[in-house]
Design a protein around this motif. Structure first.
Motif, PDB file in Angstrom:
ATOM      1  N   GLU A  81     -69.312 -13.954-146.876  1.00 54.05           N
ATOM      2  CA  GLU A  81     -68.871 -14.423-145.564  1.00 54.05           C
ATOM      3  C   GLU A  81     -68.608 -15.920-145.582  1.00 54.05           C
ATOM      4  OE1 GLU A  81     -68.236 -12.175-143.433  1.00 54.05           O
ATOM      5  OE2 GLU A  81     -69.237 -10.535-144.481  1.00 54.05           O
ATOM      6  N   THR A  82     -67.645 -16.352-144.776  1.00 55.66           N
ATOM      7  CA  THR A  82     -67.279 -17.764-144.771  1.00 55.66           C
ATOM      8  C   THR A  82     -67.693 -18.499-143.508  1.00 55.66           C
ATOM      9  OG1 THR A  82     -65.087 -17.146-143.924  1.00 55.66           O
ATOM     10  CG2 THR A  82     -65.308 -17.427-146.311  1.00 55.66           C
ATOM     11  N   SER A  83     -67.780 -17.807-142.381  1.00 59.42           N
ATOM     12  CA  SER A  83     -68.138 -18.495-141.136  1.00 59.42           C
ATOM     13  C   SER A  83     -69.614 -18.294-140.814  1.00 59.42           C
ATOM     14  CB  SER A  83     -67.295 -17.984-139.971  1.00 59.42           C
ATOM     15  OG  SER A  83     -67.775 -16.746-139.501  1.00 59.42           O
ATOM     16  N   GLY A  84     -70.172 -19.277-140.107  1.00 64.33           N
ATOM     17  CA  GLY A  84     -71.571 -19.196-139.722  1.00 64.33           C
ATOM     18  C   GLY A  84     -71.861 -18.002-138.844  1.00 64.33           C
ATOM     19  N   LEU A  85     -70.973 -17.702-137.895  1.00 70.73           N
ATOM     20  CA  LEU A  85     -71.195 -16.585-136.987  1.00 70.73           C
ATOM     21  C   LEU A  85     -71.162 -15.255-137.731  1.00 70.73           C
ATOM     22  CD1 LEU A  85     -71.709 -15.586-134.177  1.00 70.73           C
ATOM     23  CD2 LEU A  85     -69.251 -15.659-133.720  1.00 70.73           C
ATOM     24  N   ALA A  86     -70.226 -15.117-138.673  1.00 68.87           N
ATOM     25  CA  ALA A  86     -70.162 -13.879-139.460  1.00 68.87           C
ATOM     26  C   ALA A  86     -71.442 -13.686-140.261  1.00 68.87           C
ATOM     27  CB  ALA A  86     -68.952 -13.908-140.384  1.00 68.87           C
ATOM     28  N   ARG A  87     -72.003 -14.768-140.779  1.00 64.08           N
ATOM     29  CA  ARG A  87     -73.236 -14.667-141.554  1.00 64.08           C
ATOM     30  C   ARG A  87     -74.411 -14.259-140.670  1.00 64.08           C
ATOM     31  NH1 ARG A  87     -72.665 -19.846-145.695  1.00 64.08           N
ATOM     32  NH2 ARG A  87     -71.255 -18.787-147.146  1.00 64.08           N
ATOM     33  N   VAL A  88     -74.470 -14.828-139.481  1.00 64.17           N
ATOM     34  CA  VAL A  88     -75.519 -14.442-138.541  1.00 64.17           C
ATOM     35  C   VAL A  88     -75.430 -12.956-138.235  1.00 64.17           C
ATOM     36  CG1 VAL A  88     -76.272 -14.672-136.136  1.00 64.17           C
ATOM     37  CG2 VAL A  88     -75.833 -16.714-137.490  1.00 64.17           C
ATOM     38  N   ASP A  89     -74.219 -12.486-137.978  1.00 67.57           N
ATOM     39  CA  ASP A  89     -73.999 -11.088-137.625  1.00 67.57           C
ATOM     40  C   ASP A  89     -74.373 -10.159-138.773  1.00 67.57           C
ATOM     41  OD1 ASP A  89     -72.868  -9.214-135.610  1.00 67.57           O
ATOM     42  OD2 ASP A  89     -71.457  -8.782-137.222  1.00 67.57           O
ATOM     43  N   VAL A  90     -73.937 -10.505-139.990  1.00 63.56           N
ATOM     44  CA  VAL A  90     -74.225  -9.669-141.154  1.00 63.56           C
ATOM     45  C   VAL A  90     -75.723  -9.681-141.471  1.00 63.56           C
ATOM     46  CG1 VAL A  90     -73.869  -9.438-143.644  1.00 63.56           C
ATOM     47  CG2 VAL A  90     -71.918  -9.833-142.152  1.00 63.56           C
ATOM     48  N   ALA A  91     -76.382 -10.832-141.289  1.00 66.00           N
ATOM     49  CA  ALA A  91     -77.827 -10.907-141.541  1.00 66.00           C
ATOM     50  C   ALA A  91     -78.574  -9.907-140.678  1.00 66.00           C
ATOM     51  CB  ALA A  91     -78.328 -12.322-141.284  1.00 66.00           C
ATOM     52  N   LEU A  92     -78.185  -9.807-139.417  1.00 67.28           N
ATOM     53  CA  LEU A  92     -78.821  -8.854-138.509  1.00 67.28           C
ATOM     54  C   LEU A  92     -78.597  -7.422-138.985  1.00 67.28           C
ATOM     55  CD1 LEU A  92     -80.290  -8.200-135.875  1.00 67.28           C
ATOM     56  CD2 LEU A  92     -78.086  -8.386-134.692  1.00 67.28           C
ATOM     57  N   ARG A  93     -77.374  -7.126-139.393  1.00 61.19           N
ATOM     58  CA  ARG A  93     -77.055  -5.782-139.878  1.00 61.19           C
ATOM     59  C   ARG A  93     -77.868  -5.432-141.130  1.00 61.19           C
ATOM     60  NH1 ARG A  93     -72.260  -3.571-137.944  1.00 61.19           N
ATOM     61  NH2 ARG A  93     -71.059  -4.957-136.579  1.00 61.19           N
ATOM     62  N   VAL A  94     -77.925  -6.383-142.078  1.00 58.57           N
ATOM     63  CA  VAL A  94     -78.632  -6.130-143.334  1.00 58.57           C
ATOM     64  C   VAL A  94     -80.114  -5.879-143.075  1.00 58.57           C
ATOM     65  CG1 VAL A  94     -79.373  -7.172-145.517  1.00 58.57           C
ATOM     66  CG2 VAL A  94     -76.994  -7.372-144.787  1.00 58.57           C
ATOM     67  N   CYS A  95     -80.713  -6.673-142.184  1.00 57.85           N
ATOM     68  CA  CYS A  95     -82.137  -6.489-141.873  1.00 57.85           C
ATOM     69  C   CYS A  95     -82.400  -5.084-141.338  1.00 57.85           C
ATOM     70  CB  CYS A  95     -82.592  -7.523-140.851  1.00 57.85           C
ATOM     71  SG  CYS A  95     -82.821  -9.183-141.526  1.00 57.85           S
ATOM     72  N   LEU A  96     -81.626  -4.671-140.353  1.00 57.80           N
ATOM     73  CA  LEU A  96     -81.872  -3.362-139.749  1.00 57.80           C
ATOM     74  C   LEU A  96     -81.550  -2.221-140.708  1.00 57.80           C
ATOM     75  CD1 LEU A  96     -80.739  -3.893-136.056  1.00 57.80           C
ATOM     76  CD2 LEU A  96     -83.049  -3.639-136.930  1.00 57.80           C
ATOM     77  N   GLU A  97     -80.497  -2.371-141.500  1.00 62.60           N
ATOM     78  CA  GLU A  97     -80.161  -1.343-142.489  1.00 62.60           C
ATOM     79  C   GLU A  97     -81.301  -1.187-143.507  1.00 62.60           C
ATOM     80  OE1 GLU A  97     -76.545  -2.641-144.248  1.00 62.60           O
ATOM     81  OE2 GLU A  97     -75.297  -2.121-142.507  1.00 62.60           O
ATOM     82  N   THR A  98     -81.854  -2.321-143.965  1.00 63.83           N
ATOM     83  CA  THR A  98     -82.908  -2.278-144.979  1.00 63.83           C
ATOM     84  C   THR A  98     -84.192  -1.691-144.410  1.00 63.83           C
ATOM     85  OG1 THR A  98     -81.920  -4.213-146.048  1.00 63.83           O
ATOM     86  CG2 THR A  98     -84.175  -3.650-146.672  1.00 63.83           C
ATOM     87  N   PHE A  99     -84.552  -2.102-143.192  1.00 65.91           N
ATOM     88  CA  PHE A  99     -85.721  -1.506-142.553  1.00 65.91           C
ATOM     89  C   PHE A  99     -85.540   0.005-142.419  1.00 65.91           C
ATOM     90  CE2 PHE A  99     -86.463  -5.790-140.393  1.00 65.91           C
ATOM     91  CZ  PHE A  99     -87.523  -6.118-141.225  1.00 65.91           C
ATOM     92  N   GLY A 100     -84.323   0.423-142.052  1.00 69.25           N
ATOM     93  CA  GLY A 100     -84.050   1.843-141.876  1.00 69.25           C
ATOM     94  C   GLY A 100     -84.170   2.632-143.166  1.00 69.25           C
ATOM     95  N   GLN A 101     -83.778   2.027-144.280  1.00 67.22           N
ATOM     96  CA  GLN A 101     -83.817   2.717-145.567  1.00 67.22           C
ATOM     97  C   GLN A 101     -85.217   2.762-146.166  1.00 67.22           C
ATOM     98  OE1 GLN A 101     -80.629   0.314-147.444  1.00 67.22           O
ATOM     99  NE2 GLN A 101     -79.721   2.255-148.016  1.00 67.22           N
ATOM    100  N   TYR A 102     -86.033   1.775-145.847  1.00 67.45           N
ATOM    101  CA  TYR A 102     -87.341   1.649-146.496  1.00 67.45           C
ATOM    102  C   TYR A 102     -88.452   1.628-145.444  1.00 67.45           C
ATOM    103  CZ  TYR A 102     -84.549   0.593-150.596  1.00 67.45           C
ATOM    104  OH  TYR A 102     -83.645   0.673-151.619  1.00 67.45           O
ATOM    105  N   ARG A 103     -88.581   2.736-144.750  1.00 67.55           N
ATOM    106  CA  ARG A 103     -89.543   2.806-143.652  1.00 67.55           C
ATOM    107  C   ARG A 103     -90.975   2.597-144.133  1.00 67.55           C
ATOM    108  NH1 ARG A 103     -89.962   7.623-139.113  1.00 67.55           N
ATOM    109  NH2 ARG A 103     -91.611   6.662-137.858  1.00 67.55           N
ATOM    110  N   ALA A 104     -91.344   3.186-145.268  1.00 72.05           N
ATOM    111  CA  ALA A 104     -92.713   3.049-145.768  1.00 72.05           C
ATOM    112  C   ALA A 104     -93.042   1.594-146.065  1.00 72.05           C
ATOM    113  CB  ALA A 104     -92.911   3.907-147.018  1.00 72.05           C
ATOM    114  N   LEU A 105     -92.113   0.883-146.704  1.00 73.47           N
ATOM    115  CA  LEU A 105     -92.355  -0.521-147.015  1.00 73.47           C
ATOM    116  C   LEU A 105     -92.384  -1.369-145.753  1.00 73.47           C
ATOM    117  CD1 LEU A 105     -90.212  -1.061-150.241  1.00 73.47           C
ATOM    118  CD2 LEU A 105     -92.699  -1.090-150.060  1.00 73.47           C
ATOM    119  N   ALA A 106     -91.514  -1.040-144.803  1.00 78.62           N
ATOM    120  CA  ALA A 106     -91.518  -1.776-143.535  1.00 78.62           C
ATOM    121  C   ALA A 106     -92.855  -1.592-142.827  1.00 78.62           C
ATOM    122  CB  ALA A 106     -90.371  -1.297-142.643  1.00 78.62           C
TER     123      ALA A 106
END
Length: 204
Positions: A81-106
């Motif tokens: 990502e090149t813009s600050g806003l896009a990075r903020v948005d993607v960071a949120l997506r990655v966090c929730l996707e990862t929590f969703g995939q690894y429930r036991a670790l979360a």
């Protein structure tokens, strides 16, 4: 000459960690025994203690494993990502996707590490602070490129982390709402909270 037995492999360590995540998530920290982890991993006590001196050490290692994996995923996606806003948005997506995939670790990192004593609380807070710092960094970048108005990014990052924690904790305890299903509403709420105009929220 007799051969010296080979040390356990990295694959064995991974199997033990995966088994520990499963057992801790199902039984909780206090009710889990090293024998449970050894049985589930189909290894031996010798292999367990080769890598982890105690139950506490493997629990801490699981918290670190989850934090490192999430941080690596964030960095891998942010580089695209090149813009600050896009990075903020993607960071949120990655966090929730990862929590969703690894429930036991979360569950281990966010729920079970609470109330287990000073060492566990220090570890949990360190992980929390680590991700608050990452969120703050991307909010700072968004302010710098005028994607969002100037604001106290430290307070905003803490508030974002609190919101993420609450969504994930509720899901871990009840199974609802699923993190990915929560994403659209949470995303809109958090982007509004840092002053992103409505016209820029939907297209991202």
């Amino acid at each position: 000459m007799t051969e010296t037995p080979a040390a356990p492999s990295q694959e064995t360590r991974t199997r033990i960690l995966e088994a520990a995540a499963q057992v801790f998530a199902n039984k909780g920290y206090h009710d889990t025994k090293v024998d449970d982890i050894v049985l589930t991993s189909k290894t031996s006590k010798g292999a367990f203690y080769f890598y982890f001196p105690s139950k506490q050490d493997i629990f801490m290692a699981l918290v670190d494993t989850f934090a490192e994996m999430l941080e690596q995923r964030l960095h891998d996606r942010m580089d695209r990502e090149t813009s600050g806003l896009a990075r903020v948005d993607v960071a949120l997506r990655v966090c929730l996707e990862t929590f969703g995939q690894y429930r036991a670790l979360a569950k281990i990192a966010l729920v079970q590490a609470t109330g287990l004593g000073a060492a566990f609380e220090e570890k949990r807070r360190a992980v929390n602070d680590r991700f608050i710092a990452i969120i703050k960094k991307y909010l700072d970048e968004a302010v710098a490129d005028s994607s969002i108005p100037a604001l106290d990014t430290n307070i905003a990052a803490c508030a974002w982390m609190g919101a993420l924690n609450e969504i994930v904790l509720r899901w871990v305890y009840t199974g609802e709402p699923d993190p990915e299903r929560s994403l659209p509403a949470l995303r809109t709420l958090l982007l509004r909270s840092v002053g992103v105009p409505e016209a820029r929220i939907n297209p991202i």
